[in-house]
Motif scaffolding. Structure first.
Motif, PDB file in Angstrom:
ATOM      1  N   HIS A 187      65.063 -69.673  45.826  1.00  0.00           N
ATOM      2  CA  HIS A 187      65.812 -68.943  46.860  1.00  0.00           C
ATOM      3  C   HIS A 187      66.875 -68.028  46.260  1.00  0.00           C
ATOM      4  CE1 HIS A 187      67.750 -68.712  50.978  1.00  0.00           C
ATOM      5  NE2 HIS A 187      66.479 -68.478  51.197  1.00  0.00           N
ATOM      6  N   ARG A 191      64.792 -64.277  48.833  1.00  0.00           N
ATOM      7  CA  ARG A 191      65.390 -64.715  50.099  1.00  0.00           C
ATOM      8  C   ARG A 191      64.354 -64.803  51.227  1.00  0.00           C
ATOM      9  NH1 ARG A 191      69.970 -66.985  48.904  1.00  0.00           N
ATOM     10  NH2 ARG A 191      70.651 -66.682  51.074  1.00  0.00           N
ATOM     11  N   GLU A 206      66.419 -78.467  59.245  1.00  0.00           N
ATOM     12  CA  GLU A 206      66.350 -77.242  58.450  1.00  0.00           C
ATOM     13  C   GLU A 206      67.589 -77.120  57.575  1.00  0.00           C
ATOM     14  OE1 GLU A 206      65.216 -73.555  60.413  1.00  0.00           O
ATOM     15  OE2 GLU A 206      64.634 -74.707  62.200  1.00  0.00           O
ATOM     16  N   LYS A 207      67.400 -76.516  56.420  1.00  0.00           N
ATOM     17  CA  LYS A 207      68.515 -76.102  55.580  1.00  0.00           C
ATOM     18  C   LYS A 207      68.104 -74.794  54.932  1.00  0.00           C
ATOM     19  CE  LYS A 207      69.284 -78.277  51.742  1.00  0.00           C
ATOM     20  NZ  LYS A 207      69.610 -79.328  50.759  1.00  0.00           N
ATOM     21  N   GLU A 208      68.990 -74.179  54.205  1.00  0.00           N
ATOM     22  CA  GLU A 208      68.708 -72.849  53.672  1.00  0.00           C
ATOM     23  C   GLU A 208      67.423 -72.833  52.845  1.00  0.00           C
ATOM     24  OE1 GLU A 208      71.274 -69.218  51.750  1.00  0.00           O
ATOM     25  OE2 GLU A 208      71.589 -71.222  50.938  1.00  0.00           O
ATOM     26  N   GLY A 209      66.452 -72.044  53.287  1.00  0.00           N
ATOM     27  CA  GLY A 209      65.216 -71.863  52.542  1.00  0.00           C
ATOM     28  C   GLY A 209      64.189 -72.968  52.711  1.00  0.00           C
TER      29      GLY A 209
END
Length: 347
Positions: A187, A191, A206-209
């Motif tokens: 990530h 992005r 969910e979390k980033e990526g």
């Protein structure tokens, strides 16, 4: 379950219900061949068969249980020290007895067959390798955009997928590696990449990526929605059915050697195979993220391998041929309807 005691597969030899059912079948049907999955019931099955009539007992080894116990159970922090070692010793004794008393053994990989020959003194003529297989997916029935919409996934992301039962330690370990190491590193550069993780007991969040979907009813829809498959497995036994699922879906795969163990995939032809989870694995993912033509090439080759080598019809033909040779009669098995050989728990 008898008075609160759950025997399960592990203690099948001690399960009165299994023993009584087996006795009824042996007396009524007098089968010429009995196919026993996993080692835990082989000894009692052979003993009762020998007493009642001369049937052939075939032990179908989904993996080397003692090897899996050493790599998985002994390393699983959720098990107590005592439980780990009782399980390991019981598994070793049971599997050794299974190899001694079974009339014939089927393994899912050459590696497993070689282990039995070397460590349990199994004669080569007593063992055959017949891989597990896959139902080759009819991809024309599915639309990628619609599959993504149904699963709540972005239509513009490059999706990297992993699925597996969360309570199985090698899967939990792989998910932890994706979450804490692989996804954050990827990530940083890309992005637009989304890692999607699904499977029984996988928590939904969910979390980033990364998106955790939990259990998915239609695996084909998830795989059609994806662009790349990743298998960062470090331990376990047998063959990973998820690899065959990904090949069947025509997905390019990045996997460790352990992840693809027992499957005749060539590096950079059917998948990108790395030693372990490190910089090499990250570079392989970067290559596929940046190169759509390479994704398509690997995906095509993987699907072709699934069709030619691991389709259930072909696996069924192999098993049919073996059983005909063992009992010298004309039999026909529909392997696709045989749940015991269809698929392991999603390891």
């Amino acid at each position: 379950v008898i008075k609160g005691i759950r025997f399960g597969t592990f203690f099948a030899a001690l399960n009165p219900s299994y023993i009584l059912t087996l006795l009824k079948v042996l007396r009524k049907e007098r089968p010429e061949l009995l196919h026993v999955s996993y080692p835990f019931a082989v000894f009692i099955t052979k003993a009762l068969t020998k007493i009642l009539h001369k049937g052939i007992v075939v032990y179908e080894a989904h993996d080397v249980e003692v090897k899996r116990s050493r790599e998985v159970i002994l390393k699983d922090p959720s098990f107590s020290f005592l439980k780990k070692w009782i399980s390991y010793v019981y598994t070793y004794i049971t599997e050794k007895l299974a190899c001694m008393f079974a009339d014939y053994i089927i393994t899912v990989s050459k590696e497993d067959a070689d282990y039995f020959i070397k460590h349990f003194s199994v004669k080569k003529e007593k063992i055959s390798v017949i891989s597990t297989g896959t139902l080759v997916m009819d991809l024309e029935k599915y639309n990628k955009t619609k599959c993504r919409e149904k699963l709540g996934l972005s239509k513009d992301s490059i999706i990297i997928v992993f699925h597996g039962a969360y309570k199985y330690y090698p899967n939990a370990e792989a998910i932890k590696l994706i979450t804490n190491y692989i996804a954050p590193r990827i990530h940083e550069k890309f992005r637009d990449v989304l890692f999607v993780i699904a499977g029984k007991d996988v928590p939904k969040y969910e979390k980033e990526g990364i998106k955790f979907l939990g259990f998915v009813e239609n695996l084909t829809e998830l795989l059609v929605a994806s662009d790349i498959a990743i298998v960062p497995i470090l331990r376990g036994g047998g063959t990973r059915v998820k690899i065959m699922d990904y090949m069947s879906a025509g997905l390019p795969i990045v996997t460790t050697k352990k992840g693809v163990e027992g499957i005749e995939a060539e590096n950079y032809k059917h998948a990108i195979i790395v030693e372990t989870v490190d910089e090499e694995l990250l570079r392989a993912l970067e290559l596929l993220i940046e190169n759509d033509s390479e994704r398509k090439r690997l995906g095509r080759n993987a699907r072709k391998l699934a069709e030619e080598k691991y389709d259930w019809d072909k696996i069924g033909d192999e098993l049919n041929k073996l059983y005909k040779s063992l009992i010298k009669e004309d039999i026909n098995l529909d392997i696709r309807n045989y749940s015991g050989y269809k698929r392991e728990v999603d390891f």
